[in-house]
Scaffold this active site. Structure first.
Site, short mmCIF file in Angstrom:
data_model
loop_
_atom_site.label_atom_id
_atom_site.label_comp_id
_atom_site.label_asym_id
_atom_site.label_seq_id
_atom_site.Cartn_x
_atom_site.Cartn_y
_atom_site.Cartn_z
N CYS A 59 -8.05 7.67 -9.99
CA CYS A 59 -7.62 8.90 -8.11
C CYS A 59 -6.42 8.48 -7.66
CB CYS A 59 -8.29 7.97 -6.96
SG CYS A 59 -7.78 6.09 -6.04
N HIS A 96 -6.23 -0.08 9.55
CA HIS A 96 -7.04 0.87 8.57
C HIS A 96 -6.55 0.44 7.21
CE1 HIS A 96 -8.77 4.58 6.42
NE2 HIS A 96 -7.06 4.33 5.99
N HIS A 99 -11.13 2.90 2.19
CA HIS A 99 -12.52 3.13 1.75
C HIS A 99 -13.23 3.05 0.69
CE1 HIS A 99 -10.79 6.65 4.39
NE2 HIS A 99 -11.78 7.12 4.75
N ASP A 103 -18.45 4.30 -6.61
CA ASP A 103 -18.52 4.91 -8.04
C ASP A 103 -17.87 3.93 -8.64
OD1 ASP A 103 -15.95 5.26 -7.01
OD2 ASP A 103 -16.39 7.37 -7.33
N ARG A 111 -15.89 1.09 -5.61
CA ARG A 111 -14.48 1.64 -5.49
C ARG A 111 -13.33 0.66 -4.56
NH1 ARG A 111 -11.52 6.64 -5.54
NH2 ARG A 111 -13.55 7.48 -5.06
N CYS A 113 -10.61 1.54 -2.32
CA CYS A 113 -9.75 2.50 -2.64
C CYS A 113 -8.64 2.91 -1.49
CB CYS A 113 -10.33 4.10 -2.33
SG CYS A 113 -8.66 5.67 -2.79
#
Length: 140
Positions: A59, A96, A99, A103, A111, A113
């Protein structure tokens, strides 16, 4: 505190951690980092993820199967950008991070990310020196 963070962080670090921003994929510091060590919250220094749980998800951001502990992060519903996602925030600093998606690979199928801009990496060889010696045991 906001002014202090603006002085201490780079513009992208501030945008990501304080304004829920996202850095570009494949153009961030840790997406392809293969070193052993831990990833800590750039604001608080709280240990969040380990290279043991990092994998190449394709990703373009650092991806992990799990955090170092469930009590270190907070998950919140995120309905921005016309999507329904689960945001991941640092519990201690409320920054933050990124996310989490379902998957990922077994055993968690998750995951995480995570934006590099929300993290500092502490290499295994520097854990004791940087005050994270208790995490050295992970790499034995």
């Amino acid at each position: 505190m906001n002014d202090d963070l603006k002085k201490r962080l780079s513009p992208i670090q501030y945008e990501v951690t304080q304004r829920n921003g996202t850095e570009p994929p494949f153009q961030n510091e840790y997406w392809n980092n293969k070193q052993e060590g831990i990833y800590v919250d750039i604001i608080s220094g709280e240990p969040l993820f380990s290279s043991i749980d990092k994998y190449d998800s394709g990703c373009g951001w650092p991806s992990f199967t799990k955090p170092l502990g469930d009590d270190l992060i907070v998950e919140k519903a995120d309905v921005s950008h016309f999507m329904i996602r689960t945001e991941v925030r640092s519990k201690k600093s409320d920054s933050h991070l990124g996310h989490v998606f379902n998957d990922g690979p077994p055993p968690t199928n998750l995951r995480y990310c995570i934006n590099s801009a929300s993290l500092n990496f502490i290499a295994k060889e520097k854990l004791v020196e940087e005050g994270y010696g208790e995490y050295l045991e992970l790499f034995k």
